[in-house]
Design an enzyme around this catalytic site. Structure first.
Site, PDB file in Angstrom:
ATOM      1  N   SER A 118       0.840  -1.189   0.000  1.00  0.00           N
ATOM      2  CA  SER A 118       0.000   0.000   0.000  1.00  0.00           C
ATOM      3  C   SER A 118       0.877   1.242   0.000  1.00  0.00           C
ATOM      4  O   SER A 118       2.009   1.231   0.520  1.00  0.00           O
ATOM      5  CB  SER A 118      -0.847  -0.050   1.277  1.00  0.00           C
ATOM      6  OG  SER A 118      -1.240   1.234   1.670  1.00  0.00           O
ATOM      7  N   TYR A 142      -1.259   0.059  10.470  1.00  0.00           N
ATOM      8  CA  TYR A 142      -1.561  -0.594   9.190  1.00  0.00           C
ATOM      9  C   TYR A 142      -0.378  -0.450   8.227  1.00  0.00           C
ATOM     10  O   TYR A 142       0.120  -1.434   7.668  1.00  0.00           O
ATOM     11  CB  TYR A 142      -2.832   0.023   8.582  1.00  0.00           C
ATOM     12  CG  TYR A 142      -3.060  -0.390   7.147  1.00  0.00           C
ATOM     13  CD1 TYR A 142      -3.455  -1.682   6.836  1.00  0.00           C
ATOM     14  CD2 TYR A 142      -2.853   0.506   6.103  1.00  0.00           C
ATOM     15  CE1 TYR A 142      -3.645  -2.071   5.514  1.00  0.00           C
ATOM     16  CE2 TYR A 142      -3.040   0.127   4.790  1.00  0.00           C
ATOM     17  CZ  TYR A 142      -3.432  -1.157   4.498  1.00  0.00           C
ATOM     18  OH  TYR A 142      -3.615  -1.532   3.197  1.00  0.00           O
ATOM     19  N   LYS A 146       2.287  -3.366   6.743  1.00  0.00           N
ATOM     20  CA  LYS A 146       2.568  -3.619   5.320  1.00  0.00           C
ATOM     21  C   LYS A 146       4.073  -3.502   5.055  1.00  0.00           C
ATOM     22  O   LYS A 146       4.654  -4.320   4.337  1.00  0.00           O
ATOM     23  CB  LYS A 146       1.808  -2.618   4.436  1.00  0.00           C
ATOM     24  CG  LYS A 146       0.302  -2.843   4.412  1.00  0.00           C
ATOM     25  CD  LYS A 146      -0.041  -4.052   3.558  1.00  0.00           C
ATOM     26  CE  LYS A 146      -1.511  -4.373   3.537  1.00  0.00           C
ATOM     27  NZ  LYS A 146      -1.825  -5.637   2.855  1.00  0.00           N
TER      28      LYS A 146
END
Ligand code: UFG
Length: 325
Positions: A118, A142, A146
């Site tokens: 991402s 988050y 990643k």
């Protein structure tokens, strides 16, 4: 016939990619626990294993039973705000499960891996547009989860010769052009479905912040159609077959659109009023995220085909009005 293992293949992006792989004539095995995915989203012709990536036995079973040739790992948690409230859960699912998956794959001599990364791995932009050389300083659990998986894959390349490609998505959106697949999250937090649902129900969509340092004061994002993301996976897979690589590619358009611009275009596409309401900034939202997609264009010959805002909104609007799940 070798198979592509698609984790999270009943989810939004995974289902589009699984269908694109099938259309190329490849065998696809979807592995999903349906906790957020939808059985109805599993494309025709794909095999399906209902399993939990957190259970070593479930993961092992898949590699023992099927001739897996490559892995596309979509499964994971993907809400920035939720990750701020529940960081350990994000690390457990996004990092712990990826580690188990890679370890099991390598034990079965599967050495090709495509990871759904991402743009959140970059953190606050230091320059716009952002290319893959932009420093990685993620600001949410988050984004850090990643980025940690990206580092894990690089370590496995060095230790075991794993070939991998990280695809760093910008803002995924839209629905399949034939209306069969689309976005269905519970709860829905993404801008475009929230605007369309506001339009349908004649209830205001919230605009999170109008005092950002952008031309109209609202946040700017790079919206990329989910079918273009799916195509990105096909070309990445080809590259893994031809080259011994460990690489990252941005998948985005290079064009930034503000929240107000998306609302305005929605009014045009739907012919509806689309009421809106000012709301405070959402914690963790950078003012602007815009992709420099030139590496993917150069090295993968990939370019978006359906990511103009009108096509995105028309496909998402058709889906919103005739949802299959
Ligand atoms: N927004 C609103 N109102 C809404 C929903 C969103 O104003 O009801 C705004 C947000 O503040 C943001 C923009 O619209 O400025 C886009 O928000 P989304 O929630 O649609 O998407 P994000 O940019 O927050 O998140 C996306 C992906 C994440 C990924 C992130 C990377 O969904 O998985 O990009 O920054 F981590």
């Amino acid at each position: 016939m070798p198979m592509i293992l698609v984790t999270g293949g009943a989810g939004y992006i995974g289902s589009h990619a699984a269908r694109a792989l099938r259309r190329q004539g490849l065998e696809v095995l979807i592995f999903d626990d349906l906790s957020r995915g939808h059985r109805e989203a599993i494309p025709q012709g794909c095999r399906f294993e209902d399993g939990d990536l957190g259970r070593p036995g479930d993961v092992l079973r898949v590699f023992q039973q099927y001739p897996i040739d490559a892995v596309m790992h979509f499964a994971g948690l993907s809400l920035v705000g939720e990750s701020m409230r529940e960081p350990a859960r994000y690390y457990q699912h996004n990092v712990g499960e990826a580690a188990l998956l890679v370890k099991t794959a390598l034990q079965h001599e599967v050495d090709r891996f495509i990871f759904s990364s991402s743009c959140s791995v970059y953190g606050q932009p230091q320059r716009i547009p952002m290319d893959e050389e932009h420093p990685c300083s993620p600001i949410s659990p988050y984004g850090r989860s990643k980025r940690t998986v990206e580092l894990l894959l690089e370590d496995c390349r060095r230790a075991h010769g794993l070939r991998y490609i990280n695809l760093r998505y910008f803002n995924a959106c839209g629905a399949s052009l034939d209306g069969r697949l689309g976005e269905s999250h519970q709860p829905e937090t993404h801008l475009i479905p929230c605007i369309l649902q506001a339009a349908r129900r004649d209830r205001p969509v919230h605009i999170f912040g109008n005092d950002y340092d952008t031309p109209d004061g609202t946040c700017i994002r790079d919206y990329i159609h989910v079918e273009d993301l799916a195509t990105g996976h096909l070309v990445a897979l080809e590259r893994l077959h031809e080259n011994d690589v460990g690489e990252c590619f941005n998948l985005g358009t290079g064009k930034g659109l503000s929240v107000l611009e998306v609302i305005e275009e929605t009014r045009r596409v739907t012919g509806l009023a689309v009421p809106s309401k000012q709301a405070p900034r959402r914690p963790g939202d950078p003012a602007m995220l815009v992709c420099d997609p030139s590496r993917a264009r150069r090295q993968l010959s990939w370019k978006p085909r359906h990511s103009d805002l009108t096509t995105i909104l028309q496909s998402a609007w058709a889906w919103e009005n005739d949802r299959r799940y």
